[in-house]
Design an enzyme around this catalytic site. Structure first.
Site, mmCIF file in Angstrom:
data_model
loop_
_atom_site.group_PDB
_atom_site.id
_atom_site.type_symbol
_atom_site.label_atom_id
_atom_site.label_comp_id
_atom_site.label_asym_id
_atom_site.label_seq_id
_atom_site.Cartn_x
_atom_site.Cartn_y
_atom_site.Cartn_z
ATOM 1 N N ARG A 44 0.847 -1.199 0.000
ATOM 2 C CA ARG A 44 0.000 0.000 0.000
ATOM 3 C C ARG A 44 0.879 1.244 0.000
ATOM 4 N NH1 ARG A 44 1.528 2.037 4.151
ATOM 5 N NH2 ARG A 44 0.242 3.851 3.809
ATOM 6 N N GLY A 45 0.199 2.421 -0.115
ATOM 7 C CA GLY A 45 0.944 3.677 -0.160
ATOM 8 C C GLY A 45 1.262 3.994 -1.619
ATOM 9 N N ALA A 46 0.971 5.219 -2.029
ATOM 10 C CA ALA A 46 1.006 5.546 -3.460
ATOM 11 C C ALA A 46 2.341 5.230 -4.155
ATOM 12 C CB ALA A 46 0.605 7.004 -3.651
ATOM 13 N N ARG A 87 -7.391 -0.796 -7.331
ATOM 14 C CA ARG A 87 -7.669 0.390 -6.508
ATOM 15 C C ARG A 87 -7.720 1.612 -7.437
ATOM 16 N NH1 ARG A 87 -4.321 1.052 -1.117
ATOM 17 N NH2 ARG A 87 -6.310 1.956 -0.448
ATOM 18 N N GLN A 193 -3.484 2.730 9.694
ATOM 19 C CA GLN A 193 -2.119 2.825 9.151
ATOM 20 C C GLN A 193 -1.215 3.670 10.046
ATOM 21 O OE1 GLN A 193 -4.904 3.069 7.356
ATOM 22 N NE2 GLN A 193 -4.657 2.438 5.242
ATOM 23 N N ASP A 234 -2.025 10.669 -2.473
ATOM 24 C CA ASP A 234 -2.299 9.588 -3.424
ATOM 25 C C ASP A 234 -2.500 10.104 -4.833
ATOM 26 O OD1 ASP A 234 -3.340 8.517 -0.637
ATOM 27 O OD2 ASP A 234 -2.723 6.841 -1.919
ATOM 28 N N ASN A 243 -5.756 12.242 -0.333
ATOM 29 C CA ASN A 243 -4.953 11.433 0.588
ATOM 30 C C ASN A 243 -5.933 10.663 1.472
ATOM 31 O OD1 ASN A 243 -2.316 10.628 1.580
ATOM 32 N ND2 ASN A 243 -2.790 11.770 3.431
ATOM 33 N N LYS A 244 -5.395 9.884 2.372
ATOM 34 C CA LYS A 244 -6.196 9.014 3.236
ATOM 35 C C LYS A 244 -7.371 9.756 3.865
ATOM 36 C CE LYS A 244 -5.930 5.527 3.750
ATOM 37 N NZ LYS A 244 -6.807 4.658 2.914
#
Ligand code: MRU
Length: 340
Positions: A44-46, A87, A193, A234, A243-244
């Site tokens: 995960r994570g861009a 995603r 996270q 992201d 973003n998140k």
């Protein structure tokens, strides 16, 4: 430490769903395994998704039984589509697939030459990400003063990149330069996270970190306990930063309390052909909200809304730190012309 490695058609990476309680190394040998790892946030994570996307196409090249270059390209395209479908929000996933695919399509050569070029391009994405994160850290660390307490949301650290991190890269670089930094990590419901990953890597590196729940952010800011906010991204579009989920709220609170709100992200996260309303925000399984881990916390069958990201309008962003420079509000109007 490298978060993703390629050796002879096998990718190794930490299974992030198991952290911090177990350190499990995932082995990925097929495109389907890569797709599953992306969907479930094992990876995960861009920026890490960008590298994983490239390596996912590289696995397809390595495993392909194609007899002609055209067949090989068709196999790579099928792999790319499968990866992109996992995603929708982080643009790096699409960027990583397209970069490797375009490399293959631009070449005239034998199957072996195309295969090798695809694998090399995927490795190049990963290598470049490491260099970019170190550059982001160095450039961004000038914004950080000795003694600062920095609040961050989600995990934009080493685990979200190939190495070093973006938002946490800035914090790492400031700390390596001898500045004493304290971090406040929002836990980041629903998948935690911040609690699971940001605290894990900062604790490992000896950077002081205090965990809070997301609903404590306003309070800690009102008490003067936060000097700056730094988050990752992201997707950065003409008028907003994705973003998140929860990032937008943090930005509004920072604005209300006159706290600078910075975003750290490589240029591969910019998508200046789009505006906020064009972007599909991923909605995830309701169980992430009705449960904490395996423990059900809400009544059976309750309605749930579970968007994984939000869009922070640029008016709340004090600066965007990337690998070449920091963009400030006077620069943002050029984003609307697709320029950085
Ligand atoms: O759903 P996730 O965990 O992939 O979301 C990650 C984030 O929102 C990060 O802040 C973002 O990708 C930046 S990572 C350097």
């Amino acid at each position: 430490m490298r978060m993703i490695n390629w050796k002879d058609g096998t990718i190794t990476t930490p299974d992030q769903t198991k952290l911090p309680l177990q350190e499990v190394t995932l082995e990925i040998k097929t495109v389907e395994q890569m797709a599953e790892a992306i969907k479930t946030l094992r990876i995960r994570g861009a920026p890490l998704l960008g590298a994983a996307a490239g390596f996912g196409v590289a696995i397809a090249a390595y495993n392909s039984k194609a007899n002609t270059p055209t067949q090989l390209i068709a196999d790579l395209e099928a792999a790319g589509t499968l990866i992109k479908n996992q995603r929708p929000t982080a643009v790096n996933l699409f960027w990583g697939v397209d970069r490797v695919l375009n490399k293959a399509k631009s070449l005239k050569g034998t199957i072996e030459e195309l295969r090798n070029a695809v694998i090399l391009e995927a490795q190049l994405i990963a290598d470049e990400d490491v260099a970019q994160n170190h550059a982001i850290g160095k450039i961004g660390s000038v914004l950080i003063a000795d003694g600062d307490t920095i609040l961050t949301h989600c995990n934009a650290g080493e685990l979200a990149t190939v190495e070093y991190g973006t938002a946490l890269g800035v914090i790492r670089a400031a700390s390596e330069a001898g500045k004493k930094i304290n971090v406040i990590a929002n836990e980041t419901r629903p998948l935690l996270q911040g609690a699971r990953l940001t605290t894990y890597e900062l604790k490992r590196d000896g950077i002081p970190v205090t965990l809070i729940t997301d609903n404590m952010t306003a309070h800690v800011m009102s008490k003067g306990l936060v000097d700056k906010v730094i988050v990752g991204a992201d997707r950065i579009v003409q008028n907003a930063v994705f973003n998140k989920i929860g990032t937008y709220g943090v930005a509004v609170l920072a604005h209300e309390h006159n706290i600078p709100f910075y975003v750290a992200a490589p240029k591969s996260t910019f998508d200046l052909t789009s505006k906020a309303d064009d972007i599909l925000i991923e909605e995830r399984n309701p169980q992430e909200v009705t449960h904490i881990g395996c423990q059900q916390t809400a009544p059976e069958g309750i309605n749930v809304y579970n968007p994984a990201f939000d869009a922070t309008p640029l008016k709340y962003v004090s600066g965007i730190i990337c690998e070449t420079q920091i963009y400030y509000p006077p620069d943002y109007p050029t984003f609307r012309q697709g320029k950085i």
